[in-house]
Each structure stands twice: as C-alpha cells, then as structure tokens.
Design a protein around this motif. Structure first.
Motif, PDB file in Angstrom:
ATOM      1  N   GLU A 298      25.443   5.802 -51.826  1.00 27.31           N
ATOM      2  CA  GLU A 298      24.378   4.626 -51.181  1.00 27.31           C
ATOM      3  C   GLU A 298      24.099   3.442 -51.199  1.00 27.31           C
TER       4      GLU A 298
ATOM      5  N   TYR B 184      17.381   4.341 -43.596  1.00 23.50           N
ATOM      6  CA  TYR B 184      18.208   5.020 -44.012  1.00 23.50           C
ATOM      7  C   TYR B 184      17.179   6.929 -44.225  1.00 23.50           C
TER       8      TYR B 184
ATOM      9  N   ASP C 100      21.877   9.716 -43.670  1.00 21.10           N
ATOM     10  CA  ASP C 100      22.893   9.880 -44.366  1.00 21.10           C
ATOM     11  C   ASP C 100      24.287  10.948 -43.840  1.00 21.10           C
TER      12      ASP C 100
END
Length: 331
Positions: free
Chosen positions: A208, A225, A196
């Motif tokens: 995102e 992720y 992130d």
C-alpha cells in the motif's frame, strides 16, 4: 462563491429492485440519475457548495430527466450543451448481499463523449475554482481532448484539479487502455482519489504505502485513499499521512458512496480559502474535519438505496459526526 466544475458523464443507472441477484437474474429495475462527475456535483450542491456540471447531454427523454435531477438539486447546468447527436448512456447495476455492485454499460454513442474542445471557453474558469474529473470519459473521444483543454486552462489560471480514478473496466477495450489513460492524466492533477480496490490495478503492486507513493508524479500533491467501511487516509507529498476510521452503518447500496465522499471532501476543502501554494498546509491544518465529513458523507449515502440524489444532506452528515464524537467521549 468559488465554483467546482465537474466534467464528464451523466447517465442513467438502472438499479435492481431485487437484491442478491446477478444481472441475468434481475427482472425489475428502478431508473435513477448517475455518472460519477454528476454525482459529485450533486453532493457538493447538497452540502451548500457551488457546483457546475460540464458535459453534453442528449435531447432525449433520459437527457431531460438528467437535467431535471441536476436542477432540482441546485447544480449549475448553464454550461451543459444539449445535443441531437448521440444518446443518453445507460448503466445496469446488480447489487449483492453486502451492497457491492457490478455493471453493464450501454454508452458507445453517449452524448457526453461528443463534447468537443471547441465547445468550451477558457473564460468560463477563474483562479479560485476547482475542477474535478474521473477516468470514464477518458476513452478515445472528443471528450478526452476536451478534458485536456479544460485541465490546461485550470493549470494556466492556478485552479485546483482533482482526479478520482474511478476505474470501470467494462467501458474500456482492454485493461491496458484504461491503465494508460489514467497514467497519462495522473500527473495533471493536484489531488488524486483512489480506492483500495483500484490501487493494485493502477500501480500493479500490493504494498500500500509504496503504491501510493508512486502516485506522486507531476503536479500531484495529495492522494486520498479510500477503504470502504475501514475509512480513508490522506497522503501528502512530503510523506505525512492522516487517517480516519470512518463510520459504521448498515449498508443498503454503495452506489454513489465514493462520489458522496469526494463531494463532501471538495465542498469542505474549497471553503478553506485554498490556493495551489497553501493546499497541503490547509489540509494539514484541517485533515480531521475534512476526513470526518467525507467519510460520513459516504457512509450515509451507502446506507440508503439508490443514487446520490437520495443521499442525506449536510445536516444529517453533521449529526452523524456529532453522534460518533459523543460516543467516543463517553467511553
């Protein structure tokens, strides 16, 4: 057994004995083996996988130490080239009150950057093998071109290629050089891992879902992720998303936690009889145990001080997973 080749840097991390201090303030360091590809190789071996380190290591005392650490942790070092050129790279690390790190690197003449394409043979690799690489050794060097050769060899034989973006800006002449190298190599991977913290830098946007979707270029089929203490998600090229909230632990030092995550994920994935054709199908079928094992691996590594070789093994990871499952069922 199928092999996971990890190509790139092996270096020395100097970890501060004193916490919550800047590098300027730290007076005492502890030497540990480091470098993201080597950390991943060690994690894979700890979990019972067949990991191979592909690099060049200096004929110096620190290089001897790195070889010892890998061999003690059952990493295959038979493909490593020892060299009188260059020296072992160094990284000094400071750790703040919540276990997060900052770095100062000394590796302009690091031996791993000198591994040339001519020193690597295509015959070393088989179709069922995996290749894992990171961005640190993609700076302009012989090693960058060696990455291209090895990735091309894996593409030719149908092997799976994994890329952890692992952004370390102090190692680059400027931010754009790092970003461009990542974008150059991104389409060559089947699996991409991004955190992130790294995603906004790489993509230049904060939304995102849209940012992650933009990573599906070229051969990319899977994006992992990671969100630190908030767990991790798997995005597939067809739009499917799978999430795991991770594990709550007391953080001691996050050094190597992301590498332990990736080592855990790859070691479990390769056991699923993976091919290019069934990669997404296998992940869809096994997404929960894959994410649980990877998240538990990262969490346990963050809970201990030092580098990856101090991290708990597979039994401890499975114990943490079982404890959380039991806790969830009792609610």
């Amino acid at each position: 057994m199928k092999k996971i080749f990890c190509i790139g840097e092996a270096l020395i991390d100097f970890i501060p004995v004193q916490k919550q201090k800047t590098l300027k303030e730290v007076t005492c360091f502890e030497r540990v083996a480091g470098g993201a590809p080597m950390n991943v190789a060690i994690a894979i071996a700890k979990y019972g996988g067949n990991s191979v380190m592909l690099s060049k290591i200096a004929h110096d005392h620190f290089g001897d130490y790195l070889m010892d650490v890998m061999e003690e942790n059952d990493v295959d070092t038979s493909y490593i080239i020892r060299s009188d050129e260059g020296e072992t790279g160094l990284a000094y690390v400071s750790v703040d009150g919540v276990g997060e790190r900052s770095f100062s690197f000394y590796r302009k003449n690091a031996a791993d950057l000198l591994l040339s394409p001519e020193e690597v043979e295509d015959e070393w690799f088989n179709g069922g093998d995996f290749l894992h690489f990171c961005s640190v050794d993609l700076v302009e060097s012989p090693m960058k071109e060696t990455h291209r050769k090895v990735i091309d060899a894996f593409r030719d034989i149908g092997g799976i290629v994994s890329f952890d973006l692992n952004v370390r800006l102090p190692l680059w002449p400027d931010e754009e050089s790092c970003r461009q190298a990542i974008h150059d190599f991104l389409p060559l991977a089947d699996i991409v891992k991004v955190s992130d913290e790294e995603l906004p830098f790489v993509i230049g946007r904060n939304m995102e879902k849209a940012a992650i979707e933009s990573l599906f270029v070229g051969n990319v089929k899977v994006v992992i992720y990671t969100k630190g203490s908030q767990g991790a998600s798997i995005y597939l090229k067809n739009g499917e998303v799978y999430e795991d909230r991770g594990f709550k632990v007391t953080v001691s030092d996050t050094t190597g936690a992301g590498d332990a995550f990736m080592g855990g994920f790859l070691s479990e994935l390769i056991s699923l009889d993976i091919t290019k054709g069934n990669l997404c199908k296998r992940i869809r079928e096994h997404h929960q145990p894959l994410l649980s094992f990877a998240n538990a691996s990262g969490a346990l590594t963050a809970s201990v001080k030092g580098a990856i070789q101090e991290a708990p093994g597979k039994r401890h990871v499975l114990t943490l997973i079982a404890a959380q499952r039991a806790s969830n069922e009792s609610r």
